[in-house]
Motif scaffolding. Structure first.
Motif, mmCIF file in Angstrom:
data_model
loop_
_atom_site.group_PDB
_atom_site.id
_atom_site.type_symbol
_atom_site.label_atom_id
_atom_site.label_comp_id
_atom_site.label_asym_id
_atom_site.label_seq_id
_atom_site.Cartn_x
_atom_site.Cartn_y
_atom_site.Cartn_z
ATOM 1 N N VAL A 105 -6.804 -0.748 -11.200
ATOM 2 C CA VAL A 105 -5.374 -0.909 -11.468
ATOM 3 C C VAL A 105 -4.645 0.246 -10.786
ATOM 4 N N VAL A 106 -3.626 -0.078 -10.024
ATOM 5 C CA VAL A 106 -2.851 0.927 -9.306
ATOM 6 C C VAL A 106 -1.421 0.905 -9.819
ATOM 7 N N LEU A 107 -0.862 2.094 -10.068
ATOM 8 C CA LEU A 107 0.513 2.217 -10.563
ATOM 9 C C LEU A 107 1.318 3.075 -9.593
ATOM 10 N N PRO A 108 1.835 2.494 -8.528
ATOM 11 C CA PRO A 108 2.571 3.272 -7.531
ATOM 12 C C PRO A 108 3.958 3.663 -8.018
ATOM 13 N N ARG A 109 4.516 4.678 -7.371
ATOM 14 C CA ARG A 109 5.887 5.096 -7.664
ATOM 15 C C ARG A 109 6.806 4.955 -6.449
ATOM 16 N N THR A 110 6.242 4.739 -5.282
ATOM 17 C CA THR A 110 7.050 4.699 -4.061
ATOM 18 C C THR A 110 6.692 3.475 -3.227
ATOM 19 N N VAL A 111 7.610 3.133 -2.331
ATOM 20 C CA VAL A 111 7.366 2.032 -1.406
ATOM 21 C C VAL A 111 6.169 2.344 -0.521
ATOM 22 N N GLU A 112 6.074 3.585 -0.065
ATOM 23 C CA GLU A 112 4.977 3.974 0.813
ATOM 24 C C GLU A 112 3.622 3.799 0.118
ATOM 25 N N GLN A 113 3.579 4.069 -1.165
ATOM 26 C CA GLN A 113 2.329 3.881 -1.899
ATOM 27 C C GLN A 113 1.965 2.399 -2.003
ATOM 28 N N VAL A 114 2.960 1.548 -2.197
ATOM 29 C CA VAL A 114 2.695 0.107 -2.210
ATOM 30 C C VAL A 114 2.179 -0.345 -0.846
ATOM 31 N N GLN A 115 2.785 0.170 0.213
ATOM 32 C CA GLN A 115 2.319 -0.183 1.554
ATOM 33 C C GLN A 115 0.863 0.241 1.760
ATOM 34 N N HIS A 116 0.510 1.419 1.275
ATOM 35 C CA HIS A 116 -0.872 1.887 1.403
ATOM 36 C C HIS A 116 -1.829 0.947 0.670
ATOM 37 N N VAL A 117 -1.436 0.498 -0.516
ATOM 38 C CA VAL A 117 -2.284 -0.420 -1.279
ATOM 39 C C VAL A 117 -2.498 -1.717 -0.512
ATOM 40 N N LEU A 118 -1.434 -2.281 0.041
ATOM 41 C CA LEU A 118 -1.569 -3.555 0.756
ATOM 42 C C LEU A 118 -2.365 -3.398 2.048
ATOM 43 N N ARG A 119 -2.181 -2.280 2.752
ATOM 44 C CA ARG A 119 -2.986 -2.048 3.965
ATOM 45 C C ARG A 119 -4.470 -1.928 3.618
ATOM 46 N N THR A 120 -4.749 -1.241 2.523
ATOM 47 C CA THR A 120 -6.135 -1.102 2.087
ATOM 48 C C THR A 120 -6.716 -2.452 1.703
ATOM 49 N N ALA A 121 -5.947 -3.224 0.969
ATOM 50 C CA ALA A 121 -6.410 -4.544 0.541
ATOM 51 C C ALA A 121 -6.688 -5.443 1.737
ATOM 52 N N THR A 122 -5.822 -5.389 2.739
ATOM 53 C CA THR A 122 -6.027 -6.196 3.947
ATOM 54 C C THR A 122 -7.277 -5.746 4.695
ATOM 55 N N ALA A 123 -7.447 -4.443 4.817
ATOM 56 C CA ALA A 123 -8.611 -3.926 5.552
ATOM 57 C C ALA A 123 -9.926 -4.325 4.891
ATOM 58 N N LEU A 124 -9.937 -4.328 3.557
ATOM 59 C CA LEU A 124 -11.169 -4.622 2.828
ATOM 60 C C LEU A 124 -11.241 -6.061 2.331
ATOM 61 N N ARG A 125 -10.185 -6.858 2.617
ATOM 62 C CA ARG A 125 -10.131 -8.259 2.174
ATOM 63 C C ARG A 125 -10.249 -8.369 0.647
ATOM 64 N N LEU A 185 -1.752 -4.505 -9.110
ATOM 65 C CA LEU A 185 -0.683 -3.629 -8.641
ATOM 66 C C LEU A 185 0.441 -3.674 -9.663
ATOM 67 N N SER A 186 0.403 -2.741 -10.604
ATOM 68 C CA SER A 186 1.414 -2.690 -11.665
ATOM 69 C C SER A 186 2.616 -1.884 -11.173
ATOM 70 N N LEU A 187 3.781 -2.519 -11.194
ATOM 71 C CA LEU A 187 4.983 -1.909 -10.625
ATOM 72 C C LEU A 187 5.897 -1.293 -11.679
ATOM 73 N N THR A 188 5.380 -1.088 -12.874
ATOM 74 C CA THR A 188 6.227 -0.629 -13.974
ATOM 75 C C THR A 188 6.737 0.794 -13.794
ATOM 76 N N ARG A 189 6.057 1.609 -12.964
ATOM 77 C CA ARG A 189 6.525 2.984 -12.759
ATOM 78 C C ARG A 189 7.591 3.082 -11.667
ATOM 79 N N MET A 190 7.819 2.004 -10.950
ATOM 80 C CA MET A 190 8.935 1.966 -9.992
ATOM 81 C C MET A 190 10.143 1.429 -10.750
ATOM 82 N N ASP A 191 10.755 2.293 -11.553
ATOM 83 C CA ASP A 191 11.718 1.844 -12.553
ATOM 84 C C ASP A 191 13.094 2.507 -12.411
ATOM 85 N N ARG A 192 13.479 2.816 -11.181
ATOM 86 C CA ARG A 192 14.768 3.486 -10.969
ATOM 87 C C ARG A 192 15.879 2.480 -10.654
#
Length: 468
Positions: free
Chosen positions: A56-76, A101-108
């Motif tokens: 479970v990943v709890l990102p706080r920034t757009v860049e962190q979400v991008q990193h998660v999706l790039r990782t997911a794509t690389a590893l399928r 990908l829990s987005l609850t901490r991106m709460d601004r």
């Protein structure tokens, strides 16, 4: 099928996944304890399978979400985006080996503009928090799902949520002007606008609203706002039959009235609320209609609406004199779902939507289905837009009763389609209704929707197994 391309991520693969995620995320944002990750496995729907997330990943920034999706794509590895998990269709349920990908901490709340009448928010902002924040500026954000005190804007966008005030103010899709979306490969795309008007190109913003995280991950939303309405007054009308109450709804809508709320409770629901809260609603009530106006002269509007209810056969019409009385009248409606849940311990909440003119047929049909399957099924409805919530009450520990509950649920959806309606008005498809989506839109419709999915998510890693 797209899902067949996705491998699981057990053992060594899970370790590699975690290491890759930690390369671009703080340690506290990556959860791997199985007891913790299991708590993120599902939303509030019954009868929906859920897998075990790898992490479970709890990102706080757009860049962190991008990193998660790039990782997911690389590893399928599949990715299931989540908000507060208040959904009722299994749309946020995990799949085995996925990244939740829990987005609850991106709460601004990033911006509120009274001039442009917009708010710019992150997906984890709670609906009620946004409503209160814009209210301080004399504005309102109308979409108000029943779970508004806990549900998030990102989840509302993912399921195209509605609410009690849709009859006058419309649903979430009508207020989403623009989005920032992280695509499956980690690229960031902006759609829509922040202007009052704009028709440049295909409306990709609307495409993402209701897509249940299957096309991309929303990381920012531009939302339209309205001026805060005047005070609201409520009326309650008691009917000796559901048919008479539905006749009143038809008279109200045909008469050109625009209530801010028009809700219906059948006799099963009324009695369940009485049992739970001792509200003293008349046991002879077969249907209770609640209406509200937030106009300059709500008392006059309620009087006109009350006359239509009496003409349709209402035995008693009770208009509120002030806001306190109005809230008291609405309390019964707010208690409907907890009251029905208390009947047998578990509920399946449908959200079939039919033309207003067929509302009475739907309620009568549900009563027949309840008798056929020997179950308690209460109906509450956003009567003003034909969106009904038949709620099947059952004992989840009783296999036979659970089977009958599921069969009755399916029969209600079939009835909705027969009446010219749709299988979901605001809860989404998720896992629960994906077979019914295929029935509603047909093979060509499914083919086109899968083609859209293929364009945005060619590897099929975004919320696999949902919708179709």
């Amino acid at each position: 099928m797209i899902m067949s391309r996705i491998p699981a991520a057990p053992g060594e693969a899970q370790g590699n996944l975690t290491d890759r995620l930690l390369a671009g995320l703080p340690a506290e944002a990556v959860l791997t304890d199985p007891d913790v990750t299991a708590s993120y496995a599902h939303d509030m729907a019954s009868f929906c399978p859920a897998g075990s997330p790898a992490v479970v990943v709890l990102p706080r920034t757009v860049e962190q979400v991008q990193h998660v999706l790039r990782t997911a794509t690389a590893l399928r590895v599949p990715v299931v985006a989540q908000g507060a998990r208040t959904g009722l269709s299994g749309g946020a349920n995990a799949t085995d080996g996925c990244i939740v990908l829990s987005l609850t901490r991106m709460d601004r709340i990033l911006e509120i503009s009274p001039v442009d009448r917009i708010a710019v928010v992150e997906p984890g902002v709670v609906n009620a928090d946004l409503a209160r924040a814009v209210g301080e500026h004399g504005l309102s954000y109308p979409p108000d799902p029943s779970s508004w005190e806990t549900c998030t804007i990102g989840g509302n966008i993912g399921t195209a949520s509605g609410g009690l005030c849709c009859v006058k103010y419309g649903v979430t899709a009508e207020y989403v002007l623009g989005l920032d979306v992280v695509l499956a490969d980690g690229r960031l795309m902006s759609t829509g606008r922040r202007t009052a008007k704009g028709v440049a190109g295909y409306d990709l913003t609307r495409l993402f609203v209701g897509s249940e995280g299957s096309l991309g991950v929303v990381v920012r939303a531009v939302l339209g706002l309205r001026p805060k309405p005047p005070r609201r007054l409520v009326l309650a009308a008691e009917f000796a039959s559901a048919a008479a109450a539905c006749d009143a709804v038809c008279r109200i809508m045909a008469g050109g009235h625009v209530p801010s709320l028009l809700e219906l409770m059948d006799r099963t629901t009324v009695r369940a609320v009485n049992d739970l809260a001792r509200m003293g609603l008349p046991e002879s009530t077969e249907a209770l209609l609640l209406a509200a106006f937030d106009t300059a002269d709500p008392a006059a509007d309620l009087a006109a609406l009350g006359a239509l209810c009496e003409a349709a056969g209402a035995g008693q019409v009770v208009p509120a004199d002030d806001a306190a009385e109005s809230e008291l009248l609405l309390e019964a409606r707010r208690l409907s779902l907890p009251a029905l849940e208390a009947v047998r311990g578990t509920t399946m909440i449908d959200d079939v939507c039919v033309p207003r003119s067929r509302l009475g047929d739907l309620i009568e049909g549900v009563e027949r289905i309840a008798g056929k399957y020997r179950l308690t099924i209460g109906v509450v409805a956003h009567a003003g837009d034909g969106n009904t919530h038949p709620t099947v009450c059952f004992d989840a520990a009783d296999p036979d009763e659970s089977r009958r509950a599921r069969e009755s649920f399916d029969e209600i959806m079939a009835l909705g389609l027969e009446l010219g309606g749709t299988i979901t008005g605001e809860h989404g498809v998720g896992v629960l209704k994906k077979e019914w989506l295929a029935r509603e839109i047909g093979p060509v419709g499914v083919e086109m929707q899968r083609a859209v999915k293929q364009v945005f998510d060619p590897l099929g890693i975004l919320n696999p197994g949902k919708l179709f």
